[in-house]
Scaffold this motif. Structure first.
Motif, mmCIF file in Angstrom:
data_model
loop_
_atom_site.group_PDB
_atom_site.id
_atom_site.type_symbol
_atom_site.label_atom_id
_atom_site.label_comp_id
_atom_site.label_asym_id
_atom_site.label_seq_id
_atom_site.Cartn_x
_atom_site.Cartn_y
_atom_site.Cartn_z
ATOM 1 N N LYS A 1 19.185 16.808 -1.090
ATOM 2 C CA LYS A 1 18.041 16.494 -0.224
ATOM 3 C C LYS A 1 18.473 16.290 1.232
ATOM 4 N N ILE A 2 19.527 15.523 1.440
ATOM 5 C CA ILE A 2 19.976 15.283 2.818
ATOM 6 C C ILE A 2 20.484 16.575 3.449
ATOM 7 N N LYS A 3 21.075 17.447 2.626
ATOM 8 C CA LYS A 3 21.530 18.744 3.130
ATOM 9 C C LYS A 3 20.338 19.585 3.577
ATOM 10 N N GLU A 4 19.264 19.551 2.780
ATOM 11 C CA GLU A 4 18.041 20.304 3.107
ATOM 12 C C GLU A 4 17.418 19.794 4.410
ATOM 13 N N LEU B 1 21.695 8.854 12.323
ATOM 14 C CA LEU B 1 21.528 7.971 11.171
ATOM 15 C C LEU B 1 20.089 7.999 10.687
ATOM 16 N N LEU B 2 19.928 7.941 9.373
ATOM 17 C CA LEU B 2 18.611 7.756 8.758
ATOM 18 C C LEU B 2 18.621 6.387 8.090
ATOM 19 N N TYR B 3 17.705 5.507 8.484
ATOM 20 C CA TYR B 3 17.636 4.163 7.915
ATOM 21 C C TYR B 3 16.515 4.086 6.884
ATOM 22 N N VAL B 4 16.820 3.450 5.750
ATOM 23 C CA VAL B 4 15.811 3.158 4.732
ATOM 24 C C VAL B 4 15.861 1.664 4.443
ATOM 25 N N GLU B 5 14.929 1.185 3.624
ATOM 26 C CA GLU B 5 14.835 -0.260 3.404
ATOM 27 C C GLU B 5 15.529 -0.745 2.133
ATOM 28 N N ARG B 6 15.763 0.163 1.164
ATOM 29 C CA ARG B 6 16.361 -0.257 -0.106
ATOM 30 C C ARG B 6 17.404 0.763 -0.588
ATOM 31 N N PRO B 7 18.398 0.303 -1.361
ATOM 32 C CA PRO B 7 19.399 1.232 -1.901
ATOM 33 C C PRO B 7 18.782 2.359 -2.731
ATOM 34 N N SER B 8 17.702 2.063 -3.457
ATOM 35 C CA SER B 8 17.062 3.104 -4.266
ATOM 36 C C SER B 8 16.510 4.217 -3.374
ATOM 37 N N GLN B 9 16.027 3.844 -2.188
ATOM 38 C CA GLN B 9 15.511 4.848 -1.244
ATOM 39 C C GLN B 9 16.658 5.676 -0.670
ATOM 40 N N LYS B 10 17.806 5.050 -0.464
ATOM 41 C CA LYS B 10 18.984 5.782 0.036
ATOM 42 C C LYS B 10 19.360 6.893 -0.936
ATOM 43 N N ALA B 11 19.324 6.561 -2.224
ATOM 44 C CA ALA B 11 19.662 7.562 -3.249
ATOM 45 C C ALA B 11 18.671 8.721 -3.224
ATOM 46 N N ILE B 12 17.393 8.423 -2.977
ATOM 47 C CA ILE B 12 16.358 9.461 -2.925
ATOM 48 C C ILE B 12 16.579 10.378 -1.728
ATOM 49 N N VAL B 13 16.888 9.778 -0.566
ATOM 50 C CA VAL B 13 17.087 10.567 0.654
ATOM 51 C C VAL B 13 18.311 11.477 0.514
ATOM 52 N N ILE B 14 19.361 10.959 -0.094
ATOM 53 C CA ILE B 14 20.567 11.779 -0.285
ATOM 54 C C ILE B 14 20.306 12.868 -1.326
ATOM 55 N N GLY B 15 19.623 12.507 -2.408
ATOM 56 C CA GLY B 15 19.302 13.483 -3.445
ATOM 57 C C GLY B 15 20.468 13.767 -4.382
ATOM 58 N N ARG C 1 9.698 16.231 3.621
ATOM 59 C CA ARG C 1 10.318 16.398 2.306
ATOM 60 C C ARG C 1 10.311 15.145 1.447
ATOM 61 N N LEU C 2 10.013 13.987 2.038
ATOM 62 C CA LEU C 2 10.119 12.723 1.300
ATOM 63 C C LEU C 2 8.829 11.911 1.308
ATOM 64 N N TRP C 3 7.707 12.604 1.585
ATOM 65 C CA TRP C 3 6.432 11.904 1.734
ATOM 66 C C TRP C 3 6.076 11.081 0.509
ATOM 67 N N HIS C 4 6.192 11.634 -0.685
ATOM 68 C CA HIS C 4 5.768 10.923 -1.893
ATOM 69 C C HIS C 4 6.745 9.815 -2.283
ATOM 70 N N GLU C 5 8.039 10.025 -2.057
ATOM 71 C CA GLU C 5 9.039 9.061 -2.497
ATOM 72 C C GLU C 5 9.269 7.921 -1.504
ATOM 73 N N VAL C 6 9.359 8.263 -0.218
ATOM 74 C CA VAL C 6 9.690 7.256 0.800
ATOM 75 C C VAL C 6 8.762 7.474 1.997
ATOM 76 N N PRO C 7 7.469 7.151 1.874
ATOM 77 C CA PRO C 7 6.509 7.575 2.902
ATOM 78 C C PRO C 7 6.836 7.153 4.331
ATOM 79 N N TYR C 8 6.934 5.846 4.606
ATOM 80 C CA TYR C 8 7.152 5.416 5.994
ATOM 81 C C TYR C 8 8.350 4.504 6.147
ATOM 82 N N ALA C 9 9.234 4.515 5.154
ATOM 83 C CA ALA C 9 10.387 3.622 5.197
ATOM 84 C C ALA C 9 11.591 4.258 5.885
#
Length: 301
Positions: free
Chosen positions: A252-255, A233-247, A204-212
């Protein structure tokens, strides 16, 4: 007189996204390796254990071999070379829909030292979707003429069963590495759940957060009502990526959570309560210490 037993290790190798994990799962008849349409879904070596009668194969599913770009990439390639260091046979998987690429040449080069030492099966996968499979197979075979070529679809039960029979027949005489009733994989339950969660996130996050994205299970507990509670836990590298994962509005995180829970409940046959949290771990892919902490073995760095 005790019957003889036969056992050995088989490495499944190939560039990213050629169907290695799908093939392993279908050889075992159960889901062990993560499956996603995105390359590099498999980051760690996974041992799949197949026991039939007096024969046992320990499969080693590897990350796709590629040119590393960071500490995670170096770890993944190191996993491939370690997997090849002590095996009884190799299954080299290629994609018949496309001609060879430099990454396929990299795999062939890695396998050269094994020629004459162990059987190498060149398995042309995705036969059902390939327009010119014979031409593609010929091109792949030219990269390593000593390999034994065959074509199949990893989704075809009959073709996979034939490959399984051939691999079992290649195993040398020796004691089983795992008890006959051992689980199909030596992953811990937490590692298995974390890989399924990461697979669903990757879809679901390939284009936004490919391997982070990295995943880790913190707690597993069976509640009195029979529901399996899992904190992950889901770890990302930047706060902007956290916002994308949550949606937006947490959609998004619910999905991701619903899809993961659905898979787990189907595979486990019980109700699952999945408690997800997204955390920022700056530049974890470039940090060997972070890789160790997130479960990418201590051999990194």
């Amino acid at each position: 007189m005790e019957e003889k037993t036969y056992s050995g290790f088989v490495a499944i190798v190939g560039k990213p996204n050629v169907g290695k994990s799908t093939l392993l799962n279908n050889l075992l008849g159960v889901k062990v390796a993560p499956i996603s349409p995105r390359p590099q879904t498999t980051r760690k070596r996974l041992r799949g254990i197949l026991t039939e009668g007096r024969r046992q194969i320990v499969f080693v599913d590897t990350p796709g071999l590629h040119k590393p770009m960071d500490a995670l990439g170096e770890f993944m390639d190191q996993e491939v070379y370690e997997a090849l260091s002590d095996v009884n046979a190799v299954v080299w998987v290629v994609d018949l829909r496309h001609p060879p690429t430099p990454e396929d040449e990299l795999v062939a080069k890695a396998l050269k030292p094994l020629v004459g030492k162990v059987p190498i099966l060149l398995v042309g996968n995705k036969l059902d979707a390939a327009k010119y499979p014979e031409e593609a197979m010929k091109a792949y075979h030219e990269l390593l003429p000593e390999a034994e070529p065959r074509m199949l679809s990893a989704l075809d039960e009959r073709q996979v069963a034939q490959l399984k029979a051939d691999l079992l027949a290649l195993m040398p005489e020796g004691s089983f590495f795992y008890p006959e009733d051992y689980a199909k994989s030596d992953q811990t339950f937490g590692e298995w759940v974390a890989e399924i969660l990461r697979e669903e996130a990757m879809k679901r996050l390939w284009h936004e957060v490919p391997y982070a994205i990295a995943t880790k299970v913190e707690e597993v507990a069976e509640r009195e009502n029979g529901v399996l509670y899992i904190k992950a836990l889901l770890y990302v590298e930047r706060p902007s990526q956290k916002a994308i994962v949550i949606g937006e509005g947490g959609r998004k995180i619910k999905e991701i959570g619903q899809a993961t829970r659905k898979q787990l409940e189907a595979l486990l046959g019980k109700k699952v309560y999945l408690d997800l949290e997204v955390k920022v771990y700056p530049d974890w892919r470039k940090d060997p210490e972070a890789l160790r902490e997130l479960g990418y073995r201590s051999s990194v760095g």
